[in-house]
Enzyme design. Structure first.
Site, PDB file in Angstrom:
ATOM      1  N   ILE A 154       2.662  10.025  67.446  1.00 51.53           N
ATOM      2  CA  ILE A 154       3.506  10.643  68.479  1.00 51.53           C
ATOM      3  C   ILE A 154       3.004  12.046  68.820  1.00 51.53           C
ATOM      4  O   ILE A 154       2.934  12.432  69.993  1.00 51.53           O
ATOM      5  CB  ILE A 154       4.993  10.670  68.061  1.00 51.53           C
ATOM      6  CG1 ILE A 154       5.450   9.268  67.645  1.00 51.53           C
ATOM      7  CG2 ILE A 154       5.864  11.196  69.206  1.00 51.53           C
ATOM      8  CD1 ILE A 154       6.843   9.208  67.035  1.00 51.53           C
ATOM      9  N   GLY A 155       2.618  12.805  67.784  1.00 48.69           N
ATOM     10  CA  GLY A 155       2.145  14.177  68.016  1.00 48.69           C
ATOM     11  C   GLY A 155       0.951  14.218  68.960  1.00 48.69           C
ATOM     12  O   GLY A 155       0.872  15.078  69.848  1.00 48.69           O
ATOM     13  N   GLY A 164       1.488  18.025  62.773  1.00 49.95           N
ATOM     14  CA  GLY A 164       1.313  16.568  62.752  1.00 49.95           C
ATOM     15  C   GLY A 164       0.806  16.045  64.085  1.00 49.95           C
ATOM     16  O   GLY A 164       1.010  14.889  64.436  1.00 49.95           O
ATOM     17  N   GLY A 165       0.080  16.905  64.800  1.00 53.04           N
ATOM     18  CA  GLY A 165      -0.382  16.554  66.146  1.00 53.04           C
ATOM     19  C   GLY A 165      -1.534  15.564  66.192  1.00 53.04           C
ATOM     20  O   GLY A 165      -1.901  15.099  67.266  1.00 53.04           O
ATOM     21  N   ALA A 166      -2.107  15.229  65.020  1.00 48.81           N
ATOM     22  CA  ALA A 166      -3.183  14.223  65.020  1.00 48.81           C
ATOM     23  C   ALA A 166      -2.639  12.824  64.760  1.00 48.81           C
ATOM     24  O   ALA A 166      -3.391  11.855  64.742  1.00 48.81           O
ATOM     25  CB  ALA A 166      -4.245  14.586  63.979  1.00 48.81           C
ATOM     26  N   LYS A 189      13.826  12.549  55.474  1.00 45.79           N
ATOM     27  CA  LYS A 189      13.976  13.010  56.866  1.00 45.79           C
ATOM     28  C   LYS A 189      15.385  13.593  57.077  1.00 45.79           C
ATOM     29  O   LYS A 189      15.556  14.560  57.820  1.00 45.79           O
ATOM     30  CB  LYS A 189      13.745  11.854  57.846  1.00 45.79           C
ATOM     31  CG  LYS A 189      12.301  11.395  57.968  1.00 45.79           C
ATOM     32  CD  LYS A 189      11.353  12.435  58.529  1.00 45.79           C
ATOM     33  CE  LYS A 189      11.599  12.755  59.979  1.00 45.79           C
ATOM     34  NZ  LYS A 189      10.591  13.718  60.512  1.00 45.79           N
ATOM     35  N   THR A 243      14.905  11.340  63.033  1.00 40.48           N
ATOM     36  CA  THR A 243      14.776   9.904  63.321  1.00 40.48           C
ATOM     37  C   THR A 243      16.141   9.214  63.301  1.00 40.48           C
ATOM     38  O   THR A 243      17.080   9.707  62.651  1.00 40.48           O
ATOM     39  CB  THR A 243      13.853   9.241  62.268  1.00 40.48           C
ATOM     40  OG1 THR A 243      14.019   7.822  62.310  1.00 40.48           O
ATOM     41  CG2 THR A 243      14.177   9.688  60.850  1.00 40.48           C
ATOM     42  N   ASP A 244      16.222   8.066  63.956  1.00 43.21           N
ATOM     43  CA  ASP A 244      17.474   7.284  63.923  1.00 43.21           C
ATOM     44  C   ASP A 244      17.759   6.765  62.517  1.00 43.21           C
ATOM     45  O   ASP A 244      18.885   6.390  62.205  1.00 43.21           O
ATOM     46  CB  ASP A 244      17.419   6.112  64.926  1.00 43.21           C
ATOM     47  CG  ASP A 244      16.297   5.105  64.673  1.00 43.21           C
ATOM     48  OD1 ASP A 244      15.460   5.329  63.771  1.00 43.21           O
ATOM     49  OD2 ASP A 244      16.249   4.086  65.388  1.00 43.21           O
ATOM     50  N   GLU A 245      16.713   6.767  61.652  1.00 42.67           N
ATOM     51  CA  GLU A 245      16.902   6.193  60.313  1.00 42.67           C
ATOM     52  C   GLU A 245      17.852   7.020  59.452  1.00 42.67           C
ATOM     53  O   GLU A 245      18.327   6.557  58.418  1.00 42.67           O
ATOM     54  CB  GLU A 245      15.552   6.005  59.609  1.00 42.67           C
ATOM     55  CG  GLU A 245      14.628   5.112  60.415  1.00 42.67           C
ATOM     56  CD  GLU A 245      13.639   4.333  59.579  1.00 42.67           C
ATOM     57  OE1 GLU A 245      13.855   4.176  58.375  1.00 42.67           O
ATOM     58  OE2 GLU A 245      12.645   3.869  60.157  1.00 42.67           O
ATOM     59  N   TYR A 286      12.085   7.478  52.640  1.00 40.87           N
ATOM     60  CA  TYR A 286      11.646   8.089  53.905  1.00 40.87           C
ATOM     61  C   TYR A 286      12.856   8.641  54.659  1.00 40.87           C
ATOM     62  O   TYR A 286      12.898   9.819  55.037  1.00 40.87           O
ATOM     63  CB  TYR A 286      10.905   7.063  54.773  1.00 40.87           C
ATOM     64  CG  TYR A 286      10.782   7.474  56.238  1.00 40.87           C
ATOM     65  CD1 TYR A 286       9.991   8.556  56.614  1.00 40.87           C
ATOM     66  CD2 TYR A 286      11.485   6.788  57.241  1.00 40.87           C
ATOM     67  CE1 TYR A 286       9.894   8.949  57.956  1.00 40.87           C
ATOM     68  CE2 TYR A 286      11.387   7.164  58.572  1.00 40.87           C
ATOM     69  CZ  TYR A 286      10.594   8.251  58.924  1.00 40.87           C
ATOM     70  OH  TYR A 286      10.497   8.636  60.242  1.00 40.87           O
TER      71      TYR A 286
HETATM   72  N1  LIG Z   1       7.025   6.376  64.762  1.00 43.68           N
HETATM   73  C1  LIG Z   1       8.320   6.239  65.033  1.00 43.68           C
HETATM   74  O1  LIG Z   1       8.754   5.179  65.434  1.00 43.68           O
HETATM   75  C2  LIG Z   1       9.247   7.417  64.871  1.00 43.68           C
HETATM   76  C3  LIG Z   1      10.560   7.314  65.349  1.00 43.68           C
HETATM   77  C4  LIG Z   1      11.416   8.423  65.224  1.00 43.68           C
HETATM   78  C5  LIG Z   1      10.955   9.580  64.642  1.00 43.68           C
HETATM   79  N2  LIG Z   1       9.678   9.643  64.171  1.00 43.68           N
HETATM   80  C6  LIG Z   1       9.215  10.905  63.576  1.00 43.68           C
HETATM   81  O2  LIG Z   1       8.207  11.397  64.431  1.00 43.68           O
HETATM   82  C7  LIG Z   1       7.233  12.126  63.682  1.00 43.68           C
HETATM   83  C8  LIG Z   1       5.846  11.584  63.965  1.00 43.68           C
HETATM   84  O3  LIG Z   1       5.808  10.203  63.632  1.00 43.68           O
HETATM   85  P1  LIG Z   1       4.456   9.364  63.802  1.00 43.68           P
HETATM   86  O4  LIG Z   1       4.835   7.953  63.907  1.00 43.68           O
HETATM   87  O5  LIG Z   1       3.614  10.001  64.834  1.00 43.68           O
HETATM   88  O6  LIG Z   1       3.795   9.619  62.371  1.00 43.68           O
HETATM   89  P2  LIG Z   1       2.271   9.481  61.907  1.00 43.68           P
HETATM   90  O7  LIG Z   1       2.350   9.033  60.483  1.00 43.68           O
HETATM   91  O8  LIG Z   1       1.469   8.688  62.878  1.00 43.68           O
HETATM   92  O9  LIG Z   1       1.710  10.981  61.978  1.00 43.68           O
HETATM   93  C9  LIG Z   1       2.104  11.968  61.076  1.00 43.68           C
HETATM   94  C10 LIG Z   1       1.123  13.109  61.195  1.00 43.68           C
HETATM   95  O10 LIG Z   1       1.553  14.159  60.305  1.00 43.68           O
HETATM   96  C11 LIG Z   1       0.417  14.614  59.573  1.00 43.68           C
HETATM   97  N3  LIG Z   1       0.911  15.129  58.289  1.00 43.68           N
HETATM   98  C12 LIG Z   1       1.468  14.418  57.272  1.00 43.68           C
HETATM   99  N4  LIG Z   1       1.781  15.251  56.258  1.00 43.68           N
HETATM  100  C13 LIG Z   1       1.442  16.500  56.654  1.00 43.68           C
HETATM  101  C14 LIG Z   1       1.540  17.783  56.053  1.00 43.68           C
HETATM  102  N5  LIG Z   1       2.049  17.953  54.816  1.00 43.68           N
HETATM  103  N6  LIG Z   1       1.100  18.869  56.747  1.00 43.68           N
HETATM  104  C15 LIG Z   1       0.561  18.726  58.006  1.00 43.68           C
HETATM  105  N7  LIG Z   1       0.429  17.524  58.611  1.00 43.68           N
HETATM  106  C16 LIG Z   1       0.876  16.432  57.944  1.00 43.68           C
HETATM  107  C17 LIG Z   1      -0.472  13.400  59.424  1.00 43.68           C
HETATM  108  O11 LIG Z   1      -1.816  13.770  59.137  1.00 43.68           O
HETATM  109  C18 LIG Z   1      -0.311  12.741  60.779  1.00 43.68           C
HETATM  110  O12 LIG Z   1      -1.228  13.276  61.720  1.00 43.68           O
HETATM  111  C19 LIG Z   1       7.655  12.003  62.224  1.00 43.68           C
HETATM  112  O13 LIG Z   1       8.358  13.164  61.876  1.00 43.68           O
HETATM  113  C20 LIG Z   1       8.575  10.800  62.207  1.00 43.68           C
HETATM  114  O14 LIG Z   1       9.527  10.895  61.184  1.00 43.68           O
HETATM  115  C21 LIG Z   1       8.818   8.592  64.273  1.00 43.68           C
END
Ligand SMILES: NC(=O)c1ccc[n+]([C@@H]2O[C@H](COP(=O)([O-])OP(=O)(O)OC[C@H]3O[C@@H](n4cnc5c(N)ncnc54)[C@H](O)[C@@H]3O)[C@@H](O)[C@H]2O)c1
Length: 339
Positions: free
Chosen positions: A16-17, A11-13, A157, A129-131, A153
């Site tokens: 957060i990734g 999920g690096g694209a 998680k 996540t905190d959720e 969601y």
């Molecule tokens: N954004 C927040 O506030 C927050 C807070 C706490 C935890 N998180 C967790 O952090 C992580 C990243 O969150 P984010 O906000 O960057 O999300 P995001 O939706 O911006 O990015 C998710 C990434 O995962 C990729 N992805 C989705 N399904 C996939 C699959 N089956 N295989 C491979 N890649 C896949 C997407 O293409 C995307 O690049 C998540 O696990 C989320 O639950 C997010």
């Protein structure tokens, strides 16, 4: 210590990734990073433009649920660390159609864990996540509190979080889990509250605020989150979960007013809309465990919000493409297929 390690970041694209990958290259210039991403609507290769041609960066387009493909990645790159950011991450979408959430956020974690077990790794970090804790009126959740997820969601998680823990208990896999608060910062997809409101305000559009606007979230600047994840990866104890808080609880209305102030707009743009189904009232994390480990967030809310607003002001092309649907064309051009 980890400068020659190979990180498999899933999920690096995404938001957060991609920030985490850029942080890794800034911190350890010699590091190898494999980014496995399905490129859903939320995955955007433009987030990684600054690193895509550098040595040590490898991109694999694929689904973490595809165990055969994940096995190929493990055989080809032999990662030392796996950091699982890949997820369906938008609560509203999970209410409309939970299917992909169950697949990626639960089965996808299983697929990664199975491959870690088979090929061996030094550390698996499950980004939770905190959720998972649900809403709390007073006080804060610590890592041993009961889970009470209230959206599809959050529930999926929670499944991924506990599955990762079970692989530590059952198979002795070196797993650590992080549970962070709401993130904000550069490259966040403009469906989430802060980037949506900043970009709407820049276009004189209404800011649709749920319910009475008094839902409380703890806000964590993404750079702090990335550092916290890395800190837990290097210093956490196997089988443990760590809350990563921003220590910055705000009502949504306070966030909204701050955005209006920073974009030079008036309260007239606020539009109260029907509340989200099952909208949790307040999230709050007790972060004493990670503080004891030696980590705390560095950014102050004012400074981080200024930086965030400035980023969206300076990167209009990035978010306008997404908001106008142009990104879909970009994707087709670059990857020869529809999203
Ligand atoms: N954004 C927040 O506030 C927050 C807070 C706490 C935890 N998180 C967790 O952090 C992580 C990243 O969150 P984010 O906000 O960057 O999300 P995001 O939706 O911006 O990015 C998710 C990434 O995962 C990729 N992805 C989705 N399904 C996939 C699959 N089956 N295989 C491979 N890649 C896949 C997407 O293409 C995307 O690049 C998540 O696990 C989320 O639950 C997010």
């Amino acid at each position: 210590m980890s400068k020659e390690k190979t990180y498999l970041v899933t999920g690096g694209a995404g938001f957060i990734g991609s920030n985490y990958i850029k942080f890794l290259f800034e911190t350890y210039p010699e590091v190898k990073v494999v980014n496995l991403d399905k490129l859903t609507y939320a995955g955007n290769p433009e987030n990684l433009k600054s690193v895509e041609n550098r040595s040590g960066y490898y991109f694999v387009k694929g689904d973490i649920c595809d165990r055969v493909l994940v096995a190929d990645v493990f055989r080809k790159y032999s990662p030392d660390y796996v950091i699982n950011f890949a997820a369906e991450s938008h609560v509203d979408r999970s209410i409309g159609d939970p299917d992909d959430f169950i697949k990626t956020d639960i089965y996808g974690v299983y697929s990664l864990l199975e491959n870690c077990r088979k090929y061996g790794i030094e550390r698996f970090v499950q980004i939770s996540t905190d959720e998972v804790y649900g809403s709390i009126d007073k006080g804060s959740f610590s890592e041993t509190d009961t889970f009470n997820p209230s959206s599809p969601y959050a529930a999926s998680k929670t499944g991924g979080d506990r599955l990762a823990f079970s692989y530590f208990v059952t198979y002795d896999l070196p797993v650590v889990i992080t549970r962070a608060s709401n993130n904000y910062g550069p490259n966040q997809y403009p469906e989430k509250l802060i980037p949506l409101f900043i970009t709407n305000a820049m276009d004189d559009k209404k800011l649709p605020l749920y319910g009475d606007g008094k839902n409380v979230r703890d806000w964590l600047y993404v750079e702090d989150h990335c550092k916290g994840v890395e800190y837990v990866l290097q210093n956490g104890k196997n089988g443990e979960a760590y809350n990563i808080a921003g220590n910055c609880e705000k009502q949504n209305i306070e966030i909204t007013k701050k955005i209006l102030e920073l974009t030079g707009q008036s309260d007239k743009l606020i539009e109260y809309v029907k509340d989200r189904a099952g909208h949790d009232r307040r999230y709050s994390l007790d972060d004493s465990k990670i503080a004891k480990l030696g980590w705390q967030p560095e950014y102050d809310f004012e400074e981080a919000m200024r930086k965030t607003v400035q980023w969206y002001q300076e990167n209009e092309e990035w978010w306008r493409k997404i908001k106008s649907g142009e990104y879909l064309e970009y994707y087709k051009e670059h990857y020869g297929q529809d999203l």
